[in-house]
Structures are given as C-alpha cells and as structure tokens.
Design a protein around this motif. Sequence first.
Motif, PDB file in Angstrom:
ATOM      1  N   LEU A  93      -0.504   9.657  69.102  1.00  0.00           N
ATOM      2  CA  LEU A  93      -1.888   9.255  68.867  1.00  0.00           C
ATOM      3  C   LEU A  93      -2.537   9.995  67.711  1.00  0.00           C
ATOM      4  N   GLY A  94      -3.358   9.272  66.980  1.00  0.00           N
ATOM      5  CA  GLY A  94      -4.189   9.856  65.927  1.00  0.00           C
ATOM      6  C   GLY A  94      -4.969   8.737  65.270  1.00  0.00           C
ATOM      7  N   GLN A  95      -6.120   9.046  64.662  1.00  0.00           N
ATOM      8  CA  GLN A  95      -6.898   8.002  63.986  1.00  0.00           C
ATOM      9  C   GLN A  95      -6.181   7.513  62.745  1.00  0.00           C
ATOM     10  N   ASN A  96      -5.312   8.340  62.197  1.00  0.00           N
ATOM     11  CA  ASN A  96      -4.557   7.948  61.007  1.00  0.00           C
ATOM     12  C   ASN A  96      -3.246   8.729  61.012  1.00  0.00           C
ATOM     13  N   VAL A  97      -2.318   8.300  61.853  1.00  0.00           N
ATOM     14  CA  VAL A  97      -1.084   9.077  62.055  1.00  0.00           C
ATOM     15  C   VAL A  97      -0.282   9.210  60.759  1.00  0.00           C
ATOM     16  N   ASN A  98      -0.397   8.236  59.848  1.00  0.00           N
ATOM     17  CA  ASN A  98       0.356   8.274  58.589  1.00  0.00           C
ATOM     18  C   ASN A  98       0.057   9.512  57.751  1.00  0.00           C
TER      19      ASN A  98
ATOM     20  N   PRO B  13      -3.264   1.468  56.221  1.00  0.00           N
ATOM     21  CA  PRO B  13      -2.387   0.852  55.221  1.00  0.00           C
ATOM     22  C   PRO B  13      -2.217   1.682  53.949  1.00  0.00           C
ATOM     23  N   LYS B  14      -3.276   2.370  53.502  1.00  0.00           N
ATOM     24  CA  LYS B  14      -3.163   3.098  52.235  1.00  0.00           C
ATOM     25  C   LYS B  14      -2.155   4.249  52.332  1.00  0.00           C
ATOM     26  N   ASP B  15      -1.933   4.769  53.538  1.00  0.00           N
ATOM     27  CA  ASP B  15      -1.031   5.912  53.711  1.00  0.00           C
ATOM     28  C   ASP B  15       0.338   5.516  54.258  1.00  0.00           C
ATOM     29  N   LEU B  16       0.597   4.231  54.313  1.00  0.00           N
ATOM     30  CA  LEU B  16       1.899   3.774  54.821  1.00  0.00           C
ATOM     31  C   LEU B  16       2.916   3.866  53.684  1.00  0.00           C
ATOM     32  N   SER B  17       3.773   4.872  53.748  1.00  0.00           N
ATOM     33  CA  SER B  17       4.664   5.176  52.620  1.00  0.00           C
ATOM     34  C   SER B  17       6.020   4.477  52.759  1.00  0.00           C
ATOM     35  N   ASP B  18       6.726   4.384  51.624  1.00  0.00           N
ATOM     36  CA  ASP B  18       8.084   3.846  51.648  1.00  0.00           C
ATOM     37  C   ASP B  18       8.987   4.716  52.516  1.00  0.00           C
ATOM     38  N   GLU B  19       8.725   6.022  52.497  1.00  0.00           N
ATOM     39  CA  GLU B  19       9.527   6.936  53.319  1.00  0.00           C
ATOM     40  C   GLU B  19       9.378   6.582  54.802  1.00  0.00           C
TER      41      GLU B  19
ATOM     42  N   LEU C 277     -13.251  -5.265  51.083  1.00  0.00           N
ATOM     43  CA  LEU C 277     -12.403  -4.086  51.354  1.00  0.00           C
ATOM     44  C   LEU C 277     -12.898  -2.880  50.553  1.00  0.00           C
ATOM     45  N   ARG C 278     -13.321  -3.139  49.318  1.00  0.00           N
ATOM     46  CA  ARG C 278     -13.818  -2.053  48.483  1.00  0.00           C
ATOM     47  C   ARG C 278     -15.103  -1.473  49.064  1.00  0.00           C
ATOM     48  N   ARG C 279     -16.003  -2.363  49.477  1.00  0.00           N
ATOM     49  CA  ARG C 279     -17.265  -1.868  50.039  1.00  0.00           C
ATOM     50  C   ARG C 279     -17.068  -1.239  51.416  1.00  0.00           C
ATOM     51  N   MET C 280     -15.983  -1.601  52.080  1.00  0.00           N
ATOM     52  CA  MET C 280     -15.632  -0.937  53.341  1.00  0.00           C
ATOM     53  C   MET C 280     -14.993   0.439  53.087  1.00  0.00           C
ATOM     54  N   ASN C 281     -14.723   0.737  51.820  1.00  0.00           N
ATOM     55  CA  ASN C 281     -14.042   1.982  51.438  1.00  0.00           C
ATOM     56  C   ASN C 281     -12.648   2.088  52.071  1.00  0.00           C
ATOM     57  N   ARG C 282     -11.918   0.960  52.077  1.00  0.00           N
ATOM     58  CA  ARG C 282     -10.580   0.983  52.691  1.00  0.00           C
ATOM     59  C   ARG C 282      -9.502   1.454  51.708  1.00  0.00           C
ATOM     60  N   ARG C 283      -9.777   1.368  50.436  1.00  0.00           N
ATOM     61  CA  ARG C 283      -8.860   1.895  49.414  1.00  0.00           C
ATOM     62  C   ARG C 283      -7.488   1.209  49.366  1.00  0.00           C
TER      63      ARG C 283
ATOM     64  N   TYR D  25      -1.865  -4.681  50.708  1.00  0.00           N
ATOM     65  CA  TYR D  25      -1.630  -4.794  52.148  1.00  0.00           C
ATOM     66  C   TYR D  25      -0.457  -5.736  52.420  1.00  0.00           C
ATOM     67  N   LEU D  26      -0.508  -6.905  51.777  1.00  0.00           N
ATOM     68  CA  LEU D  26       0.554  -7.901  52.011  1.00  0.00           C
ATOM     69  C   LEU D  26       1.909  -7.367  51.558  1.00  0.00           C
ATOM     70  N   ASP D  27       1.894  -6.554  50.520  1.00  0.00           N
ATOM     71  CA  ASP D  27       3.132  -5.961  50.035  1.00  0.00           C
ATOM     72  C   ASP D  27       3.745  -5.033  51.098  1.00  0.00           C
ATOM     73  N   LYS D  28       2.889  -4.257  51.768  1.00  0.00           N
ATOM     74  CA  LYS D  28       3.390  -3.363  52.826  1.00  0.00           C
ATOM     75  C   LYS D  28       3.949  -4.186  53.986  1.00  0.00           C
ATOM     76  N   VAL D  29       3.280  -5.282  54.286  1.00  0.00           N
ATOM     77  CA  VAL D  29       3.766  -6.154  55.358  1.00  0.00           C
ATOM     78  C   VAL D  29       5.163  -6.684  55.011  1.00  0.00           C
ATOM     79  N   ARG D  30       5.326  -7.108  53.764  1.00  0.00           N
ATOM     80  CA  ARG D  30       6.652  -7.619  53.345  1.00  0.00           C
ATOM     81  C   ARG D  30       7.715  -6.534  53.472  1.00  0.00           C
ATOM     82  N   LYS D  31       7.380  -5.322  53.040  1.00  0.00           N
ATOM     83  CA  LYS D  31       8.353  -4.227  53.111  1.00  0.00           C
ATOM     84  C   LYS D  31       8.700  -3.894  54.561  1.00  0.00           C
TER      85      LYS D  31
END
Length: 466
Positions: free
Chosen positions: A228-233, A267-273, A300-306, A312-318
């Motif tokens: 558990l964590g708010q942002n485990v990545n 999503p911003k911290d989801l790494s290839d590793e 997304l920008r105004r939500m400050n999601r970065r 996002y879609l690229d991470k989903v594909r990977k």
Amino acid sequence: MAERKPVLITPEQLAQQRHFAALVSVMENRPRSYHVVTYGCQMNAHDSEKLSGMLADMGMDEAPTREDADFVIFNTCCVRDNAERRALGNVTWLKEVRKKNPNLIIAVCGCMIQQPGMAERILKQYKFIDLAFGTSNLWKLPELLHRTLNSDRAVVVVEDEDTIAEDLPLRRLRTDAAYITIMYGCDNFCSYCIVPYVRGRERSRDPEAILAEARALYESGVKEIMLLGQNVNSYGKGLENGMNFPELLRQLDAIGIPRIRFMTSHPKDLSDELIAVLGEAKHILPQFHLPVQHGNDEVLRRMNRRYTREQYLDKVRKLRAAVPGIGLTTDIIVGFPGETEEQFEETLSIVEEVGYDSAFTFIYSPRTGTVAAGMEDQIPEDVATDRIKRLIAVQEAGQRKAMARFLGTEEEVLVEGLSRRSDKAVSGHGRHGVSITFPGTEADIGQIVRVRVTEMKNNTLMAERI
Ligand code: SAH
Ligand code: SF4
Ligand code: F3S
C-alpha cells in the motif's frame, strides 16, 4: 513547501505507549468493548487494523456492532464531500445510542480530522465527541485514551508531523491476505486532491522492515499481500540505501508468497524497469491499477497530473506487451472545473481505447485548500451527473468486451467467502483481479482454487472447478 523530514517513532516512544495501554487495561471506567468504523481507501482499512490491535492490547474485545460497543471509533476519509458527510452523519447518530449507554465513548480520527481547522470545528459543533486525533497521531492511541478517561473534556490532538511508526500492534481482518504499507503520504499535489494535506509528505518505510513483515506473513501461511501507498511507484525516494520500487518487488517476489499486488501507481512514475519486473516475476499478479483521471491533455495539465494522454496510452501498451492479458483498472474524475463537452468526450474515448476491467468513477468534489477549489468555472451538478452516467455506460460496455478474454480460460482464485447469491457457491478474485464465482463450500475460504471460466454475469465471471 518547505523540506520536512520524516519523524521515526522510536522504540522508547512505543514502550511508553505500551505502558499507557497497561494503565488503561486496569482502569475502573475503561471501555470493555470496541468497534471501529472505517471509511475511505485501503490505507485507512489498514490503519483500522492498527487501531484494533492497540485496543485489543488495552484489554478490550471487539463488539460485533457499534450499538454493542463501549468505545466506537470512526476512522474517516475526506477525499470527497460525500465521504465526509457520511462519516459526520453516522457520528451524530451515535449521540442517540449514548442515551442508552451513558458510558459510550465516541472517537473520531483519520484524514477528516487532519484537515486544518477541523479539530476546532469538531470541538464547537460536535460536543458529544470525546476524542479526536489526526492521521499522524494514530500510534498514540493508548496515551490519548488514557487522557480521555481521566478528563471531563474532549481530548483533541492533531499534530502536523510526517510520522513512521513501526511495530504497532496489529489485528488483521484476514488471515489469508494481508496489507503491508510501504510508503506514507503523497508529494504529487494533483490540483483536486486533499490527500497530500491530510497524509503529509511522502516517506518510505525501511525496506528491511517491509521484507521482515512479508517473511513473517509468508511463514504464517498468508497467500496474498497487498502493498500500500498513495504512489507506490516512487517508493524509495529519500532512502539512503538506493532502494526503489522495482527492486523491492524483486526481493518480495523471491520470498515465495503466492500472490503479490500493490496500489496505487501514478502513471508518471511507472518506469520501464518496473514493467520489466512485472514481466519476469513469479508471484506478482498480472493486474495493474493505473488511475488515468482524464482523457484530455489540457485538463490533465490543470489537474497537475504531469503526463499526457499519449504518454499514458504508451505505458498501457508497454504493460500489455510485457504482461499479456494484464488486468487494468482505473480511477476517473468527471466535472473537473472548466471541463468542456469536447474534453469530456476525450475521457469517453480513452476509456474505450484502453478497455478497463473496471473503473472507479467520481464526480469532482471541491476540497477546501486545494488549487482546483479556487478555479473558475465549476461545473453544474446536473451536467456532471449526466456526464458520469454516460461514462459509466461506456465503461460497462468496454468492461464486457474486456472480460470476454477470460471465457474458457483457467484462473486461480483466492476464495474470500460464500457467494452473496448462493450458499453452494464461493467467490474471490482471480490473478487478474476480476471477481469469480464457482461451486464450493466454506472449507474453500482462504484457499487458492483452480477453475475454468464458463460464463460472464454482470461484473462477475462464473466458473467451474478443475
Ligand atoms: N493516490 C491514489 C488515490 C487517491 S484518492 C491515486 O493517485 O490515484 C482515490 C481517487 O479519488 C483518485 O484517484 C481520484 O480519482 C479521486 N479523487 C481524489 N480527489 C477527488 C476530488 N476532489 N473529487 C473527486 N474525486 C477525487
Ligand atoms: Fe491525490 Fe494525486 Fe497524490 Fe493520488 S497522486 S493521492 S490523486 S495528490
Ligand atoms: Fe480518504 Fe484519506 Fe484514503 S482522504 S481516500 S482515507 S488517504
């Protein structure tokens, strides 16, 4: 925001709390039974397991309902307005219960209390509350209860500290599956979100403590752990030993616990590793909760999601390339300030494009103190309600399509209980995170059972035993 250092609660401080627990356990006017009411996310559910552990250590038994208890504690959430209103409504209702049990002690804790100014408001408006404390003071419950029992006035304690308390007493809800917190707090400050304000700065637990907890759980026969964590990545930020989330996962995977899950990932911290580890690991389940929040870049920008829609879609594909068939789930907000019809339609289209196994959908709720609460052009309720209905329809259609991939396939289900529909069936979650029901008895609960999926029914897959 100024740099803040995590505050590690020392063994001496914990020993002091055990001393308070011993004092409470022999007090004449002490409560004999407790009931914990939990709102909000898994983090809160796990905090409630710690509250229960501390209360049991003070010699109290768990009461089956709040009406039967001498001590009722509400572990609250404030992520949206309705979460907060529900908690306050229920606390107020207990006032009536107190008329029957004058010794009843009412306590409120959790995220709602950690909000600036809330403690004062509680004191003024809800005079029947005996004890209130914030998320950072959870570990002090024995001392706070001791103070409450020795006082005629309400005890209210909210400190603005980023605490990490190891080795608190714990009463887990389940014996087959367990939560392990790996990091606390959040530094992302998404513009709509109150969590960083009520859970403090991001801080990671010592990996050795996490691994020791996981090994002990493995030895006790636990079949599944949920990290558990708010942002485990972003686990490991600020640690001196250079540990990060993928490496932690590798080491946890090696222990041998059959099923490992985690949430939440940004999503911003989801790494290839990390994606590579998912592809290689033996015990990490093929499922991923990846909140998208919105499908339009400007929102997304105004939500400050970065991240952008394309990133996002690229991470989903990977993810899908590394783990074929992976179960994807998400969180989505509609009615963010300024959201136009066209922008909203991009949320619909990203949901169609990804095809989630399930999604939590929310109407934006302004939270005092956040950046978005001060934005112009808040969306009228009827517009937001209409949008969420359309979103749910699109999501449900996508879900049915996505679930069809399971028909005829084999799955392993960790059985959680008897099915709600029939006492000759049991249900639990498959490795991909989808709920599955199949013929079984109480003896299956807590076991991992191999099944073949035969049919799709609403949100559940029906299966037969192999
Ligand atoms: N750390 C996690 C979970 C945060 S709270 C994450 O980043 O995903 C869970 C969900 O509540 C969020 O993902 C978001 O979709 C929703 N949420 C948060 N604040 C909200 C608000 N003010 N109004 C509506 N939904 C909100
Ligand atoms: Fe809130 Fe964003 Fe942090 Fe999640 S990542 S808890 S949505 S601020
Ligand atoms: Fe709610 Fe706090 Fe979790 S605000 S969602 S209980 S972190």
